[in-house]
Design an enzyme around this catalytic site. Structure first.
Site, PDB file in Angstrom:
ATOM      1  N   SER A   1     -42.549  45.370 -16.852  1.00 12.21           N
ATOM      2  CA  SER A   1     -42.460  46.826 -17.015  1.00 12.21           C
ATOM      3  C   SER A   1     -42.283  47.500 -15.666  1.00 12.21           C
ATOM      4  O   SER A   1     -42.782  47.017 -14.641  1.00 12.21           O
ATOM      5  CB  SER A   1     -43.758  47.320 -17.656  1.00 12.21           C
ATOM      6  OG  SER A   1     -43.864  48.713 -17.572  1.00 12.21           O
TER       7      SER A   1
ATOM      8  N   TYR B   1     -53.555  47.528 -18.442  1.00 14.83           N
ATOM      9  CA  TYR B   1     -52.300  47.074 -19.054  1.00 14.83           C
ATOM     10  C   TYR B   1     -51.271  46.769 -17.964  1.00 14.83           C
ATOM     11  O   TYR B   1     -50.660  45.693 -17.937  1.00 14.83           O
ATOM     12  CB  TYR B   1     -51.756  48.154 -20.020  1.00 14.83           C
ATOM     13  CG  TYR B   1     -50.268  48.049 -20.215  1.00 14.83           C
ATOM     14  CD1 TYR B   1     -49.729  47.058 -21.023  1.00 14.83           C
ATOM     15  CD2 TYR B   1     -49.395  48.913 -19.550  1.00 14.83           C
ATOM     16  CE1 TYR B   1     -48.350  46.932 -21.168  1.00 14.83           C
ATOM     17  CE2 TYR B   1     -48.023  48.795 -19.688  1.00 14.83           C
ATOM     18  CZ  TYR B   1     -47.510  47.799 -20.499  1.00 14.83           C
ATOM     19  OH  TYR B   1     -46.157  47.675 -20.627  1.00 14.83           O
TER      20      TYR B   1
ATOM     21  N   LYS C   1     -49.325  43.075 -16.435  1.00 12.72           N
ATOM     22  CA  LYS C   1     -47.906  42.801 -16.171  1.00 12.72           C
ATOM     23  C   LYS C   1     -47.727  42.287 -14.737  1.00 12.72           C
ATOM     24  O   LYS C   1     -46.983  41.339 -14.497  1.00 12.72           O
ATOM     25  CB  LYS C   1     -47.055  44.061 -16.393  1.00 12.72           C
ATOM     26  CG  LYS C   1     -46.981  44.499 -17.852  1.00 12.72           C
ATOM     27  CD  LYS C   1     -46.289  43.466 -18.722  1.00 12.72           C
ATOM     28  CE  LYS C   1     -46.264  43.841 -20.183  1.00 12.72           C
ATOM     29  NZ  LYS C   1     -45.862  42.736 -21.072  1.00 12.72           N
TER      30      LYS C   1
HETATM   31  C1  UD1 Z   1     -46.075  54.124 -20.454  1.00  9.68           C
HETATM   32  C2  UD1 Z   1     -46.330  53.084 -19.413  1.00  9.68           C
HETATM   33  C3  UD1 Z   1     -45.324  51.983 -19.517  1.00  9.68           C
HETATM   34  C4  UD1 Z   1     -45.362  51.396 -20.894  1.00  9.68           C
HETATM   35  C5  UD1 Z   1     -45.058  52.493 -21.885  1.00  9.68           C
HETATM   36  C6  UD1 Z   1     -45.087  51.953 -23.287  1.00  9.68           C
HETATM   37  C7  UD1 Z   1     -47.242  53.637 -17.227  1.00  9.68           C
HETATM   38  C8  UD1 Z   1     -47.024  54.356 -15.951  1.00  9.68           C
HETATM   39  N1  UD1 Z   1     -46.250  53.720 -18.102  1.00  9.68           N
HETATM   40  O1  UD1 Z   1     -44.839  54.760 -20.088  1.00  9.68           O
HETATM   41  O2  UD1 Z   1     -45.614  50.960 -18.604  1.00  9.68           O
HETATM   42  O3  UD1 Z   1     -44.421  50.358 -20.987  1.00  9.68           O
HETATM   43  O4  UD1 Z   1     -46.014  53.536 -21.718  1.00  9.68           O
HETATM   44  O5  UD1 Z   1     -46.356  51.919 -23.824  1.00  9.68           O
HETATM   45  O6  UD1 Z   1     -48.260  53.031 -17.437  1.00  9.68           O
HETATM   46  N2  UD1 Z   1     -45.227  62.870 -22.810  1.00  9.68           N
HETATM   47  C9  UD1 Z   1     -45.464  64.154 -23.194  1.00  9.68           C
HETATM   48  N3  UD1 Z   1     -46.082  64.370 -24.385  1.00  9.68           N
HETATM   49  C10 UD1 Z   1     -46.505  63.344 -25.184  1.00  9.68           C
HETATM   50  C11 UD1 Z   1     -46.257  62.005 -24.765  1.00  9.68           C
HETATM   51  C12 UD1 Z   1     -45.610  61.804 -23.566  1.00  9.68           C
HETATM   52  O7  UD1 Z   1     -45.127  65.117 -22.505  1.00  9.68           O
HETATM   53  O8  UD1 Z   1     -47.092  63.607 -26.237  1.00  9.68           O
HETATM   54  C13 UD1 Z   1     -44.522  62.627 -21.535  1.00  9.68           C
HETATM   55  C14 UD1 Z   1     -45.354  61.859 -20.537  1.00  9.68           C
HETATM   56  O9  UD1 Z   1     -46.130  62.727 -19.768  1.00  9.68           O
HETATM   57  C15 UD1 Z   1     -44.253  61.162 -19.736  1.00  9.68           C
HETATM   58  C16 UD1 Z   1     -43.119  60.952 -20.727  1.00  9.68           C
HETATM   59  O10 UD1 Z   1     -43.391  61.838 -21.814  1.00  9.68           O
HETATM   60  O11 UD1 Z   1     -43.788  62.016 -18.752  1.00  9.68           O
HETATM   61  C17 UD1 Z   1     -43.036  59.541 -21.249  1.00  9.68           C
HETATM   62  O12 UD1 Z   1     -44.312  59.133 -21.720  1.00  9.68           O
HETATM   63  P1  UD1 Z   1     -44.518  57.789 -22.533  1.00  9.68           P
HETATM   64  O13 UD1 Z   1     -43.509  57.710 -23.624  1.00  9.68           O
HETATM   65  O14 UD1 Z   1     -45.969  57.701 -22.914  1.00  9.68           O
HETATM   66  O15 UD1 Z   1     -44.155  56.624 -21.515  1.00  9.68           O
HETATM   67  P2  UD1 Z   1     -44.682  56.337 -20.034  1.00  9.68           P
HETATM   68  O16 UD1 Z   1     -45.989  56.969 -19.771  1.00  9.68           O
HETATM   69  O17 UD1 Z   1     -43.564  56.640 -19.098  1.00  9.68           O
END
Ligand code: UD1
Length: 344
Positions: free
Chosen positions: A131, A156, A160
């Site tokens: 990842s 987590y 990795k």
């Molecule tokens: C996270 C993990 C990644 C993992 C992935 C899948 C980290 C840094 N990243 O990715 O390793 O493979 O999850 O489980 O540990 N967001 C919102 N509202 C929401 C949900 C998300 O604004 O309700 C935003 C988050 O702040 C982020 C983006 O959407 O900026 C993506 O979030 P998300 O889909 O959870 O993925 P990551 O955090 O990038």
């Protein structure tokens, strides 16, 4: 039906989100596929979906990789394995913070058992599901494979990082050869509409939360922070279509089998383009014709401000390039969500 003359691949976690798309990709390339899955975050019904797309099912073993003796039995039975693609792992960042030992035990014991069996049964090729989380908050963008590995933000993420180290060390002392694929943010669903993400309970990731909000499961999408140093203030990620991720695994397997490359290699799997949360919401609205209710909230602890991949190494060496656009990612995710909803 086994396909004589073509290689056989073991795919762990092959009924999960990325795993099932990869099983389809390998079956469509006429390889034989053996799947292990403990069904902890997947369903056996996925086998029927795979058969509906490919016209055949993989061989399936409902095994937990932490169960060493069942895994030994599988390796003793399946004597023609040429490579393993290892997806099976727990992946919820928040849960790993609450229960780190569960993550260390599950993700690392399963990997060690798998490597032990591979070495003792002379299965020499491994593709590992890693990842972009290993890069943490990068100092420079885009992130290359040479960018420094940062202190993991979650257990987590640490599994990795440690997993990569365990594999690298094993390649140095045995005949094992391995490619670790560092995925950025896989999203979307299969173009057939028959496979997609099936998060158990409330999802944590952006795209399932968007589609579930759109069908009314949640009243609005929470946008975590709009005060980041990005053009619209929301976080930037490199979203990549899950079918492009699946194809990257096929390319990695084919590289390992060709005998080219070093014993241990790492590749970024992204599109190379970053999109903000609000840009993703807009792309979803365009794909669905809906307006998504959103509410801006505080930053989510542990979130990285901005990350996207330099994909030149995977483009050149794997001969792979992501080809599906953000709008295809959103369209396929929306078709998938609606198909789930229609069944309820
Ligand atoms: C996270 C993990 C990644 C993992 C992935 C899948 C980290 C840094 N990243 O990715 O390793 O493979 O999850 O489980 O540990 N967001 C919102 N509202 C929401 C949900 C998300 O604004 O309700 C935003 C988050 O702040 C982020 C983006 O959407 O900026 C993506 O979030 P998300 O889909 O959870 O993925 P990551 O955090 O990038």
């Amino acid at each position: 039906m086994a396909n004589p003359g073509k290689g056989t691949f073991l795919i762990t976690g092959g009924l999960g989100y990325i795993g099932s798309h990869t099983v389809v990709e390998m079956l469509l390339r006429n390889y034989n596929v053996v799947v292990i899955d403990n069904l902890s975050n997947s369903s056996e019904l996925v086998l029927d979906r795979i058969a509906a797309i490919c016209g055949r099912k993989p061989v399936f073993y409902p095994i937990d990789l932490c169960d060493r003796s069942s895994l030994e039995d599988l390796f003793a039975t399946e004597k023609d394995l040429q490579a393993v693609i290892h997806f099976a792992a727990l992946k919820a960042v928040g849960e790993s913070v609450e229960n780190p030992l569960l993550y260390y035990k599950n993700n690392l014991i399963s990997l060690i058992n798998l490597l032990d069996c591979m070495v003792s049964h002379s299965v020499h090729n491994l593709v590992f599901s890693s990842s972009c989380t290993v890069y943490g908050e990068p100092d420079t963008l885009p992130v290359t494979e040479k960018s420094p590995i940062k202190q993991a933000i979650s257990p987590y993420g640490n599994t990795k990082q440690i997993g990569e180290e365990i594999i690298k060390d094993t390649t140095q002392s045995t005949q094992l050869r391995s490619i670790a694929l560092r995925y950025f943010n896989p999203v979307g669903a299969h173009s057939s509409g028959k496979l997609g993400e099936l998060p158990l309970g409330k999802p944590n990731n952006l795209v399932p939360l968007i589609t579930q909000t759109a069908v009314g499961i949640f009243p609005f999408l929470r946008v975590f922070g709009n005060d980041y140093a990005t053009p619209d203030g929301t976080c930037i990620r490199d979203y990549i279509h899950v079918e492009d991720v699946a194809i990257a695994h096929a390319s990695a397997c084919e590289r390992l089998l060709s005998g080219n490359g070093k014993d241990y290699e790492v590749f970024n799997i992204g599109t190379g383009t970053g999109y903000s949360v609000l840009e993703v919401v807009k792309a979803f609205e365009q794909a669905s014709g809906l307006t998504l209710p959103i509410q801006v909230e505080n930053r989510r602890p542990g979130d990285i401000e901005k990350v996207f991949a330099d994909t030149s190494l995977s483009n050149q060496i794997l001969g792979w390039k992501a080809s599906r656009s953000l709008s295809e990612m959103m369209r396929s995710a929306w078709v998938w969500q609606q198909s789930l909803n229609n069944k309820e």
